[in-house]
Design a protein around this motif. Structure first.
Motif, PDB file in Angstrom:
ATOM      1  N   VAL A  86     -14.108  -0.691 -10.043  1.00  0.00           N
ATOM      2  CA  VAL A  86     -12.946   0.121  -9.672  1.00  0.00           C
ATOM      3  C   VAL A  86     -11.675  -0.728  -9.741  1.00  0.00           C
ATOM      4  CG1 VAL A  86     -11.859   1.374  -7.762  1.00  0.00           C
ATOM      5  CG2 VAL A  86     -14.233   1.825  -8.341  1.00  0.00           C
ATOM      6  N   GLY A  87     -11.775  -1.982  -9.330  1.00  0.00           N
ATOM      7  CA  GLY A  87     -10.639  -2.897  -9.461  1.00  0.00           C
ATOM      8  C   GLY A  87     -10.238  -3.096 -10.912  1.00  0.00           C
ATOM      9  N   GLY A  88     -11.212  -3.189 -11.809  1.00  0.00           N
ATOM     10  CA  GLY A  88     -10.935  -3.323 -13.235  1.00  0.00           C
ATOM     11  C   GLY A  88     -10.271  -2.079 -13.804  1.00  0.00           C
ATOM     12  N   ILE A  89     -10.721  -0.926 -13.356  1.00  0.00           N
ATOM     13  CA  ILE A  89     -10.103   0.331 -13.798  1.00  0.00           C
ATOM     14  C   ILE A  89      -8.649   0.378 -13.331  1.00  0.00           C
ATOM     15  CG2 ILE A  89     -10.122   2.838 -13.447  1.00  0.00           C
ATOM     16  CD1 ILE A  89     -13.220   2.635 -13.422  1.00  0.00           C
ATOM     17  N   TRP A  90      -8.423   0.037 -12.078  1.00  0.00           N
ATOM     18  CA  TRP A  90      -7.067   0.045 -11.521  1.00  0.00           C
ATOM     19  C   TRP A  90      -6.157  -0.916 -12.299  1.00  0.00           C
ATOM     20  CZ3 TRP A  90      -3.996   2.862  -8.693  1.00  0.00           C
ATOM     21  CH2 TRP A  90      -2.847   2.301  -8.176  1.00  0.00           C
ATOM     22  N   THR A  91      -6.647  -2.118 -12.561  1.00  0.00           N
ATOM     23  CA  THR A  91      -5.858  -3.115 -13.289  1.00  0.00           C
ATOM     24  C   THR A  91      -5.488  -2.617 -14.676  1.00  0.00           C
ATOM     25  OG1 THR A  91      -6.916  -4.907 -12.070  1.00  0.00           O
ATOM     26  CG2 THR A  91      -5.857  -5.492 -14.138  1.00  0.00           C
ATOM     27  N   ALA A  92      -6.440  -2.022 -15.368  1.00  0.00           N
ATOM     28  CA  ALA A  92      -6.174  -1.523 -16.722  1.00  0.00           C
ATOM     29  C   ALA A  92      -5.191  -0.357 -16.696  1.00  0.00           C
ATOM     30  CB  ALA A  92      -7.477  -1.105 -17.396  1.00  0.00           C
ATOM     31  N   LEU A  93      -5.329   0.531 -15.728  1.00  0.00           N
ATOM     32  CA  LEU A  93      -4.464   1.702 -15.690  1.00  0.00           C
ATOM     33  C   LEU A  93      -3.026   1.374 -15.293  1.00  0.00           C
ATOM     34  CD1 LEU A  93      -6.787   4.476 -14.227  1.00  0.00           C
ATOM     35  CD2 LEU A  93      -6.010   4.201 -16.582  1.00  0.00           C
ATOM     36  N   ILE A  94      -2.818   0.345 -14.478  1.00  0.00           N
ATOM     37  CA  ILE A  94      -1.445   0.008 -14.087  1.00  0.00           C
ATOM     38  C   ILE A  94      -0.803  -1.014 -15.021  1.00  0.00           C
ATOM     39  CG2 ILE A  94      -1.817   0.591 -11.661  1.00  0.00           C
ATOM     40  CD1 ILE A  94      -1.708  -2.463 -11.110  1.00  0.00           C
ATOM     41  N   SER A  95      -1.541  -1.512 -16.001  1.00  0.00           N
ATOM     42  CA  SER A  95      -0.974  -2.512 -16.907  1.00  0.00           C
ATOM     43  C   SER A  95       0.257  -2.007 -17.667  1.00  0.00           C
ATOM     44  CB  SER A  95      -2.039  -3.048 -17.858  1.00  0.00           C
ATOM     45  OG  SER A  95      -2.465  -2.055 -18.741  1.00  0.00           O
ATOM     46  N   PRO A  96       0.318  -0.732 -18.112  1.00  0.00           N
ATOM     47  CA  PRO A  96       1.557  -0.284 -18.761  1.00  0.00           C
ATOM     48  C   PRO A  96       2.764  -0.327 -17.816  1.00  0.00           C
ATOM     49  CG  PRO A  96      -0.229   1.216 -19.298  1.00  0.00           C
ATOM     50  CD  PRO A  96      -0.734   0.286 -18.233  1.00  0.00           C
ATOM     51  N   LEU A  97       2.554  -0.016 -16.559  1.00  0.00           N
ATOM     52  CA  LEU A  97       3.632  -0.066 -15.569  1.00  0.00           C
ATOM     53  C   LEU A  97       4.105  -1.503 -15.362  1.00  0.00           C
ATOM     54  CD1 LEU A  97       5.409   1.350 -13.467  1.00  0.00           C
ATOM     55  CD2 LEU A  97       3.546   1.056 -11.839  1.00  0.00           C
TER      56      LEU A  97
END
Length: 108
Positions: A86-97
């Motif tokens: 879940v941490g990896g998903i969060w990191t990937a999803l906020i990377s554009p921001l």
């Protein structure tokens, strides 16, 4: 209709990739293959860990064989893997921001 784990892997992976691409477009950031691949792998990990944890939790001791005494350890390990995924998903999803924030601060 019952959804099996393979369908959940594929559909969820496509949805997660779509969300990542949408976030990249929204924040005018170039999608990064590294983040996209990490997102899909993390999603696959979530589905697999939940599947294994549910099977172990619902199993009777005789069904687990030599792992019958390790039920709690397997469930704790599943929780840890779920947390990391879940941490990896969060990191990937906020990377554009994060990319957008870095660009904005660099232009000042």
């Amino acid at each position: 209709m019952q959804i099996d784990s393979t369908q959940c892997l594929v559909v969820g992976g496509l949805i997660a990739t779509g969300i990542y691409l949408g976030a990249s477009l929204l924040h005018r950031s170039t999608p990064d293959l590294k983040h996209g691949a990490a997102l899909v792998v993390a999603w696959f990990t979530v589905v697999s860990v939940v599947d294994i944890a549910l099977q172990v939790y619902q199993a009777e001791p005789h069904q687990l064989g030599i792992l019958a005494n390790q039920k709690a350890i397997i469930l704790i390990g599943s929780g840890v893997m779920l947390w990391l995924a879940v941490g990896g998903i969060w990191t990937a999803l906020i990377s554009p921001l994060k990319k957008q924030t870095l660009k904005a601060s660099a232009s000042r």
